[in-house]
Design a protein around this motif. Structure first.
Motif, short mmCIF file in Angstrom:
data_model
loop_
_atom_site.label_atom_id
_atom_site.label_comp_id
_atom_site.label_asym_id
_atom_site.label_seq_id
_atom_site.Cartn_x
_atom_site.Cartn_y
_atom_site.Cartn_z
N GLN A 142 0.84 -1.20 0.00
CA GLN A 142 0.00 0.00 0.00
C GLN A 142 0.88 1.25 0.00
OE1 GLN A 142 -3.14 1.99 2.95
NE2 GLN A 142 -3.79 -0.02 2.25
N ASP A 143 0.45 2.23 -0.81
CA ASP A 143 1.16 3.51 -0.85
C ASP A 143 0.62 4.36 0.30
OD1 ASP A 143 1.91 6.23 -1.53
OD2 ASP A 143 2.38 5.46 -3.53
N LEU A 144 1.53 5.01 0.99
CA LEU A 144 1.10 5.87 2.11
C LEU A 144 0.10 6.92 1.65
CD1 LEU A 144 1.52 6.96 5.06
CD2 LEU A 144 3.46 8.26 4.18
N PHE A 145 0.28 7.38 0.41
CA PHE A 145 -0.54 8.51 -0.06
C PHE A 145 -1.83 8.09 -0.76
CE2 PHE A 145 3.58 10.29 0.72
CZ PHE A 145 3.26 11.48 1.35
N THR A 146 -2.08 6.79 -0.87
CA THR A 146 -3.34 6.39 -1.49
C THR A 146 -4.21 5.70 -0.44
OG1 THR A 146 -2.47 4.26 -2.15
CG2 THR A 146 -2.32 6.04 -3.78
N GLY A 147 -5.49 5.75 -0.68
CA GLY A 147 -6.44 5.02 0.17
C GLY A 147 -6.54 5.57 1.58
N GLU A 148 -7.60 5.17 2.21
CA GLU A 148 -7.80 5.55 3.60
C GLU A 148 -7.48 4.33 4.44
OE1 GLU A 148 -8.19 8.52 4.88
OE2 GLU A 148 -7.94 9.06 2.78
N SER A 149 -7.06 4.57 5.64
CA SER A 149 -6.76 3.43 6.48
C SER A 149 -7.99 3.05 7.30
CB SER A 149 -5.63 3.78 7.43
OG SER A 149 -5.51 2.78 8.38
N HIS A 150 -8.24 1.74 7.34
CA HIS A 150 -9.29 1.26 8.24
C HIS A 150 -8.63 0.68 9.49
CE1 HIS A 150 -12.09 2.10 5.12
NE2 HIS A 150 -11.36 1.41 4.27
N ILE A 151 -7.31 0.84 9.50
CA ILE A 151 -6.58 0.33 10.66
C ILE A 151 -6.16 1.54 11.48
CG2 ILE A 151 -4.65 -1.15 11.38
CD1 ILE A 151 -4.29 -1.44 8.21
N SER A 152 -6.52 1.53 12.74
CA SER A 152 -6.02 2.60 13.58
C SER A 152 -4.97 1.98 14.50
CB SER A 152 -7.18 3.20 14.35
OG SER A 152 -6.66 4.07 15.29
N MET A 153 -3.74 2.35 14.28
CA MET A 153 -2.68 1.75 15.08
C MET A 153 -2.15 2.83 16.02
SD MET A 153 -2.32 -1.47 14.05
CE MET A 153 -0.81 -2.35 13.76
N SER A 154 -1.86 2.46 17.24
CA SER A 154 -1.52 3.50 18.21
C SER A 154 -0.10 4.05 18.07
CB SER A 154 -1.77 3.00 19.62
OG SER A 154 -1.10 1.80 19.83
N GLY A 155 0.77 3.32 17.36
CA GLY A 155 2.12 3.83 17.15
C GLY A 155 2.53 3.69 15.69
N VAL A 156 3.14 4.73 15.15
CA VAL A 156 3.65 4.67 13.78
C VAL A 156 5.14 4.95 13.83
CG1 VAL A 156 3.70 5.87 11.54
CG2 VAL A 156 1.51 5.30 12.59
N PHE A 172 -3.34 7.19 10.07
CA PHE A 172 -3.38 6.18 11.12
C PHE A 172 -3.74 6.73 12.50
CE2 PHE A 172 -0.15 4.83 7.96
CZ PHE A 172 -0.81 3.72 7.46
N ALA A 173 -3.88 8.03 12.61
CA ALA A 173 -4.22 8.68 13.88
C ALA A 173 -3.46 8.09 15.07
CB ALA A 173 -5.73 8.58 14.12
N PRO A 174 -2.13 8.04 14.99
CA PRO A 174 -1.38 7.40 16.08
C PRO A 174 -1.28 8.30 17.32
CG PRO A 174 0.15 8.34 14.51
CD PRO A 174 -1.23 8.60 13.95
N LYS A 175 -1.02 7.65 18.47
CA LYS A 175 -0.74 8.43 19.69
C LYS A 175 0.67 8.99 19.60
CE LYS A 175 -3.40 5.76 22.99
NZ LYS A 175 -3.21 4.64 23.89
N MET A 176 1.53 8.25 18.92
CA MET A 176 2.89 8.77 18.73
C MET A 176 3.42 8.30 17.38
SD MET A 176 5.97 9.07 21.39
CE MET A 176 6.73 7.49 21.30
N LEU A 177 4.21 9.19 16.76
CA LEU A 177 4.81 8.86 15.47
C LEU A 177 6.31 9.07 15.56
CD1 LEU A 177 3.56 9.71 11.95
CD2 LEU A 177 5.83 10.50 12.60
N GLY A 178 7.07 8.09 15.10
CA GLY A 178 8.54 8.22 15.09
C GLY A 178 9.02 8.21 13.66
N ILE A 179 9.82 9.19 13.29
CA ILE A 179 10.31 9.27 11.91
C ILE A 179 11.82 9.53 11.92
CG2 ILE A 179 9.55 11.72 11.74
CD1 ILE A 179 9.17 11.26 8.71
N LEU A 180 12.54 8.81 11.06
CA LEU A 180 14.00 8.96 10.99
C LEU A 180 14.34 9.93 9.87
CD1 LEU A 180 16.55 7.74 12.31
CD2 LEU A 180 16.66 6.16 10.39
N VAL A 181 15.09 10.97 10.20
CA VAL A 181 15.35 12.07 9.27
C VAL A 181 16.86 12.34 9.24
CG1 VAL A 181 14.93 14.54 8.92
CG2 VAL A 181 13.10 13.11 9.80
N PRO A 182 17.44 12.54 8.05
CA PRO A 182 18.87 12.89 8.04
C PRO A 182 19.08 14.29 8.62
CG PRO A 182 18.00 12.83 5.81
CD PRO A 182 16.87 12.44 6.71
#
Ligand SMILES: C[S@@+](CC[C@H](N)C(=O)[O-])C[C@H]1O[C@@H](n2cnc3c(N)ncnc32)[C@H](O)[C@@H]1O
Length: 359
Positions: free
Chosen positions: A281-295, A322-332
């Motif tokens: 699945q592409d992040l930018f397509t479709g809606e998520s029916h999964i709500s996960m608490s951490g991304v 995904f409406a997470p409670k927390m999101l972690g992203i790795l950035v240069p």
């Protein structure tokens, strides 16, 4: 008797690695007092018994290697180095081979790495002449991992250590298929543990750009022991079997989900782990029916994979989806990242300085 172990840690991850050490010590050795441990840049020193120290290779996921210190002495000339090394009881650790020598020097008279290597080789050869290795040991040389001796000179103090790990510890044993720019397993382990430490009530984890699944697999396996690979210490002639240690029942998260837009990489991820759900699945397509608490994710960024979308847009899209409670992203670190983080963890990923943002 206590021995001095040195855990080599990816610089930036020392504090989180110490937390892992303390937590897992209590899980695996509940009846033994937590040993004395000290953090330095890129490492943790631990003083413990030989058995417990060697066992750390099986249970810790963040260190890159574990060294056992054999000696420490003032040394300002090569004859002294030769004399000390020819008296070290190598037959306890080596099978009769000449090991790889790795040296480093800071503020010391001895600094020429080629001369250090030659002196060490000559000293070990002289030692073997006086105390020939057993035939039984010599027969194992071809099947043993690479044996390495570390010689560190700091302010004219030489520290001699033997590597107990062999192959680096991010090699977990299972053969995994990799995509483009996979994260080293020990860095992924550090990220997921840091994430969980900052959001202890999060139970579900999704990686919307999971690649071959390294981050999720490390999260799933975090409390399991490393098996299916050899460690250098298992070939030390002095090695006696260690107490059996088992996987802990503890888990970092309960539900795991990986997505990637590349169908081939999703196939690889599915082969790498049957315990995690992977979806093309592409992040930018479709809606998520999964709500996960951490991304959590390690998006493509410029150097190894071309960056077509701003990292802020990726993070915001993942938050909406995904409406997470927390999101972690790795950035240069070289890319300006405009979103405000609750916490960050800086380290180096394959030579690129990166920052893991918790939003
Ligand atoms: C740096 S890699 C992730 C590597 C992964 N952490 C690992 O260790 O295997 C980035 C991944 O993002 C995927 N990707 C890029 N754009 C995407 C999008 N819009 N939606 C989903 N996945 C995407 C790529 O296919 C690639 O597998």
């Amino acid at each position: 008797m206590n021995y001095n172990f040195y855990l080599i840690i990816p610089p930036g991850m020392e504090t989180i690695a110490l937390q892992e050490f303390k937590e897992k010590w209590q899980i695996h050795f509940p009846d033994i007092n937590l040993p004395q441990s000290n953090i330095s840049l890129g490492g943790i020193e631990v003083e413990t018994t030989l058995e417990q120290g060697l066992c750390l290779n099986y249970i810790l996921k963040i260190p890159g290697r574990i060294l056992l210190r054999l000696d420490r002495f003032k040394c300002r000339d090569f004859p002294k180095l030769f004399n000390k090394l020819k008296k070290t009881p190598w037959n306890n650790y080596l099978l009769g081979q000449i090991p790889t020598i790795k040296s480093s020097s800071k503020k010391s008279r001895i600094f020429d790495s080629r001369k250090i290597e030659k002196t060490a080789n000559d000293a070990i050869t002289t030692y073997y002449k006086g105390q020939p290795p057993k035939k039984k040991s010599m027969e194992k040389i071809d099947s043993a991992p690479e044996m390495t001796i570390y010689l560190r000179f700091d302010d004219d103090i030489c520290t001699v250590a033997v590597d107990t790990s062999g192959e680096r510890l991010h090699k977990r044993g299972q053969k995994t298929l990799v995509g483009v720019a996979p994260l080293r397993e020990n860095l992924a382990a550090g990220m997921v543990y840091f994430f969980k430490q900052n959001a202890p009530d999060i139970t579900d984890l999704i990686d919307p750009m999971c690649g071959s699944g390294t981050t999720l697999i490390e999260a799933f396996e975090f409390y399991k022991i490393i098996k299916g690979r050899a460690f250098a210490f298992e070939f030390f002639p002095s090695f006696k079997e260690l107490p059996k240690i088992k996987d802990s029942k503890k888990v970092l998260f309960e539900n795991f989900m990986g997505m990637d837009k590349d169908p081939n990489i999703i196939e690889a991820a599915k082969k790498n782990s049957k315990d995690i759900s992977f979806l093309e699945q592409d992040l930018f397509t479709g809606e998520s029916h999964i709500s996960m608490s951490g991304v959590i994710f390690n998006p493509p960024y410029g150097k190894r994979i071309k960056l077509e979308t701003k990292l802020e847009d990726m993070a915001q899209r993942a938050q909406e989806k995904f409406a997470p409670k927390m999101l972690g992203i790795l950035v240069p670190e070289s890319i300006h990242f405009a979103l405000k983080a609750k916490k960050t963890l800086s380290f180096s990923n394959g030579g690129i300085k990166v920052k893991f943002y918790l939003l």
